[in-house]
Design a protein around this motif. Sequence first.
Motif, PDB file in Angstrom:
ATOM      1  N   HIS A   4       0.855  -1.186   0.000  1.00  0.00           N
ATOM      2  CA  HIS A   4       0.000   0.000   0.000  1.00  0.00           C
ATOM      3  C   HIS A   4       0.889   1.234   0.000  1.00  0.00           C
ATOM      4  CE1 HIS A   4      -3.731  -2.189   0.641  1.00  0.00           C
ATOM      5  NE2 HIS A   4      -3.091  -2.929   1.515  1.00  0.00           N
ATOM      6  N   GLU A   5       0.295   2.364   0.102  1.00  0.00           N
ATOM      7  CA  GLU A   5       1.011   3.640   0.119  1.00  0.00           C
ATOM      8  C   GLU A   5       2.010   3.722   1.266  1.00  0.00           C
ATOM      9  OE1 GLU A   5       1.709   7.704  -1.023  1.00  0.00           O
ATOM     10  OE2 GLU A   5       0.613   6.134  -2.037  1.00  0.00           O
ATOM     11  N   LEU A   6       1.672   3.152   2.393  1.00  0.00           N
ATOM     12  CA  LEU A   6       2.503   3.250   3.588  1.00  0.00           C
ATOM     13  C   LEU A   6       3.538   2.133   3.585  1.00  0.00           C
ATOM     14  CD1 LEU A   6       2.806   4.830   6.238  1.00  0.00           C
ATOM     15  CD2 LEU A   6       1.259   3.176   7.288  1.00  0.00           C
ATOM     16  N   ASP A   7       4.795   2.504   3.612  1.00  0.00           N
ATOM     17  CA  ASP A   7       5.881   1.528   3.606  1.00  0.00           C
ATOM     18  C   ASP A   7       6.678   1.656   4.895  1.00  0.00           C
ATOM     19  OD1 ASP A   7       5.336   0.588   1.002  1.00  0.00           O
ATOM     20  OD2 ASP A   7       6.405   2.283   0.144  1.00  0.00           O
ATOM     21  N   ILE A   8       7.375   0.606   5.224  1.00  0.00           N
ATOM     22  CA  ILE A   8       8.234   0.608   6.405  1.00  0.00           C
ATOM     23  C   ILE A   8       9.638   0.231   5.960  1.00  0.00           C
ATOM     24  CG2 ILE A   8       7.689  -1.778   7.014  1.00  0.00           C
ATOM     25  CD1 ILE A   8       7.778  -0.873   9.974  1.00  0.00           C
ATOM     26  N   THR A   9      10.632   0.927   6.503  1.00  0.00           N
ATOM     27  CA  THR A   9      12.015   0.556   6.221  1.00  0.00           C
ATOM     28  C   THR A   9      12.621   0.019   7.510  1.00  0.00           C
ATOM     29  OG1 THR A   9      12.869   2.771   6.716  1.00  0.00           O
ATOM     30  CG2 THR A   9      12.307   2.310   4.426  1.00  0.00           C
ATOM     31  N   VAL A  10      13.450  -0.990   7.360  1.00  0.00           N
ATOM     32  CA  VAL A  10      14.125  -1.605   8.498  1.00  0.00           C
ATOM     33  C   VAL A  10      15.620  -1.518   8.225  1.00  0.00           C
ATOM     34  CG1 VAL A  10      14.430  -3.698   9.860  1.00  0.00           C
ATOM     35  CG2 VAL A  10      12.181  -3.163   8.892  1.00  0.00           C
ATOM     36  N   ALA A  11      16.349  -0.886   9.137  1.00  0.00           N
ATOM     37  CA  ALA A  11      17.800  -0.730   8.988  1.00  0.00           C
ATOM     38  C   ALA A  11      18.525  -1.981   9.478  1.00  0.00           C
ATOM     39  CB  ALA A  11      18.255   0.500   9.785  1.00  0.00           C
ATOM     40  N   ALA A  12      19.819  -2.034   9.229  1.00  0.00           N
ATOM     41  CA  ALA A  12      20.621  -3.193   9.632  1.00  0.00           C
ATOM     42  C   ALA A  12      20.556  -3.438  11.137  1.00  0.00           C
ATOM     43  CB  ALA A  12      22.066  -3.003   9.184  1.00  0.00           C
ATOM     44  N   ASP A  13      20.409  -2.367  11.920  1.00  0.00           N
ATOM     45  CA  ASP A  13      20.307  -2.532  13.376  1.00  0.00           C
ATOM     46  C   ASP A  13      18.884  -2.881  13.816  1.00  0.00           C
ATOM     47  OD1 ASP A  13      18.923  -0.156  13.099  1.00  0.00           O
ATOM     48  OD2 ASP A  13      20.225   0.997  14.439  1.00  0.00           O
ATOM     49  N   ARG A  14      18.017  -3.121  12.839  1.00  0.00           N
ATOM     50  CA  ARG A  14      16.607  -3.488  13.010  1.00  0.00           C
ATOM     51  C   ARG A  14      15.733  -2.334  13.500  1.00  0.00           C
ATOM     52  NH1 ARG A  14      19.508  -7.872  14.076  1.00  0.00           N
ATOM     53  NH2 ARG A  14      19.138  -9.728  12.852  1.00  0.00           N
ATOM     54  N   TRP A  18       8.445   4.475   9.367  1.00  0.00           N
ATOM     55  CA  TRP A  18       7.414   4.502   8.331  1.00  0.00           C
ATOM     56  C   TRP A  18       7.821   5.502   7.264  1.00  0.00           C
ATOM     57  CZ3 TRP A  18       3.914   0.836   8.365  1.00  0.00           C
ATOM     58  CH2 TRP A  18       3.518   0.263   9.568  1.00  0.00           C
ATOM     59  N   LYS A  19       7.590   5.153   6.027  1.00  0.00           N
ATOM     60  CA  LYS A  19       7.808   6.075   4.908  1.00  0.00           C
ATOM     61  C   LYS A  19       6.444   6.526   4.406  1.00  0.00           C
ATOM     62  CE  LYS A  19      10.462   4.865   1.602  1.00  0.00           C
ATOM     63  NZ  LYS A  19      11.063   4.096   0.522  1.00  0.00           N
ATOM     64  N   ASP A  20       6.404   7.642   3.772  1.00  0.00           N
ATOM     65  CA  ASP A  20       5.205   8.124   3.077  1.00  0.00           C
ATOM     66  C   ASP A  20       4.025   8.401   4.005  1.00  0.00           C
ATOM     67  OD1 ASP A  20       6.628   7.679   0.633  1.00  0.00           O
ATOM     68  OD2 ASP A  20       6.070   5.578   0.754  1.00  0.00           O
ATOM     69  N   GLU A  21       4.291   8.694   5.267  1.00  0.00           N
ATOM     70  CA  GLU A  21       3.183   8.911   6.201  1.00  0.00           C
ATOM     71  C   GLU A  21       2.329  10.123   5.815  1.00  0.00           C
ATOM     72  OE1 GLU A  21       3.017   7.538  10.357  1.00  0.00           O
ATOM     73  OE2 GLU A  21       5.122   8.149  10.305  1.00  0.00           O
ATOM     74  N   ARG A  22       2.977  11.174   5.349  1.00  0.00           N
ATOM     75  CA  ARG A  22       2.204  12.370   4.982  1.00  0.00           C
ATOM     76  C   ARG A  22       1.245  12.071   3.839  1.00  0.00           C
ATOM     77  NH1 ARG A  22       5.079  17.572   2.708  1.00  0.00           N
ATOM     78  NH2 ARG A  22       3.402  18.076   1.304  1.00  0.00           N
ATOM     79  N   SER A  23       1.739  11.430   2.809  1.00  0.00           N
ATOM     80  CA  SER A  23       0.904  11.076   1.666  1.00  0.00           C
ATOM     81  C   SER A  23      -0.207  10.117   2.087  1.00  0.00           C
ATOM     82  CB  SER A  23       1.771  10.450   0.575  1.00  0.00           C
ATOM     83  OG  SER A  23       0.986  10.014  -0.494  1.00  0.00           O
ATOM     84  N   PHE A  24       0.141   9.156   2.938  1.00  0.00           N
ATOM     85  CA  PHE A  24      -0.836   8.196   3.441  1.00  0.00           C
ATOM     86  C   PHE A  24      -1.947   8.924   4.190  1.00  0.00           C
ATOM     87  CE2 PHE A  24      -2.207   5.102   6.719  1.00  0.00           C
ATOM     88  CZ  PHE A  24      -2.633   4.071   5.889  1.00  0.00           C
ATOM     89  N   ALA A  25      -1.575   9.858   5.039  1.00  0.00           N
ATOM     90  CA  ALA A  25      -2.565  10.620   5.807  1.00  0.00           C
ATOM     91  C   ALA A  25      -3.441  11.464   4.883  1.00  0.00           C
ATOM     92  CB  ALA A  25      -1.863  11.501   6.836  1.00  0.00           C
ATOM     93  N   GLU A  26      -2.832  12.076   3.871  1.00  0.00           N
ATOM     94  CA  GLU A  26      -3.603  12.912   2.941  1.00  0.00           C
ATOM     95  C   GLU A  26      -4.623  12.092   2.159  1.00  0.00           C
ATOM     96  OE1 GLU A  26      -0.514  14.671   0.589  1.00  0.00           O
ATOM     97  OE2 GLU A  26      -0.122  16.261   2.056  1.00  0.00           O
ATOM     98  N   LYS A  27      -4.289  10.863   1.838  1.00  0.00           N
ATOM     99  CA  LYS A  27      -5.180  10.021   1.042  1.00  0.00           C
ATOM    100  C   LYS A  27      -6.239   9.314   1.892  1.00  0.00           C
ATOM    101  CE  LYS A  27      -1.851   9.410  -2.627  1.00  0.00           C
ATOM    102  NZ  LYS A  27      -0.885   8.537  -3.276  1.00  0.00           N
ATOM    103  N   THR A  28      -5.976   9.193   3.183  1.00  0.00           N
ATOM    104  CA  THR A  28      -6.937   8.528   4.065  1.00  0.00           C
ATOM    105  C   THR A  28      -8.222   9.342   4.122  1.00  0.00           C
ATOM    106  OG1 THR A  28      -5.196   7.503   5.371  1.00  0.00           O
ATOM    107  CG2 THR A  28      -7.348   7.750   6.432  1.00  0.00           C
ATOM    108  N   GLY A  29      -9.322   8.655   3.851  1.00  0.00           N
ATOM    109  CA  GLY A  29     -10.627   9.311   3.851  1.00  0.00           C
ATOM    110  C   GLY A  29     -11.038   9.850   2.490  1.00  0.00           C
ATOM    111  N   HIS A  30     -10.111   9.950   1.560  1.00  0.00           N
ATOM    112  CA  HIS A  30     -10.433  10.414   0.212  1.00  0.00           C
ATOM    113  C   HIS A  30     -11.159   9.286  -0.509  1.00  0.00           C
ATOM    114  CE1 HIS A  30      -9.928  11.628  -3.966  1.00  0.00           C
ATOM    115  NE2 HIS A  30      -9.638  12.850  -3.520  1.00  0.00           N
ATOM    116  N   PRO A  31     -12.257   9.580  -1.211  1.00  0.00           N
ATOM    117  CA  PRO A  31     -13.034   8.510  -1.847  1.00  0.00           C
ATOM    118  C   PRO A  31     -12.267   7.662  -2.865  1.00  0.00           C
ATOM    119  CG  PRO A  31     -14.019  10.688  -2.263  1.00  0.00           C
ATOM    120  CD  PRO A  31     -12.836  10.889  -1.387  1.00  0.00           C
ATOM    121  N   ALA A  32     -11.209   8.189  -3.432  1.00  0.00           N
ATOM    122  CA  ALA A  32     -10.440   7.426  -4.421  1.00  0.00           C
ATOM    123  C   ALA A  32      -9.441   6.469  -3.765  1.00  0.00           C
ATOM    124  CB  ALA A  32      -9.697   8.377  -5.353  1.00  0.00           C
TER     125      ALA A  32
END
Length: 87
Positions: A4-14, A18-32
């Motif tokens: 989905h729009e919301l991705d998570i990155t995991v570094a070597a130290d574990r 979250w990536k794309d949180e702003r875009s995810f929030a903007e799209k949440t609730g939008h009918p499309a």
Amino acid sequence: MADHELDITVAADRSRRWKDERSFAEKTGHPAYWSARQAAAIRAEGQRPARLAESRAFPFDGSWCDFRPPSHWTTPARGPAPVRTAL
């Protein structure tokens, strides 16, 4: 797992973020896109790989650190530019 729009990155130290949180929030609730209820389910789905990282389960167990692709693999041709959406 689903992508989905919301991705998570995991570094070597574990550590993770979250990536794309702003875009995810903007799209949440939008009918499309998705409802607030669906957004909660998407975020919960993102927790699955986070738990794998925390528990050091594959692919976060270190077994792929030395992976090298076979020499016969080639780089695929570049496809068309991704479609960008704007709200």
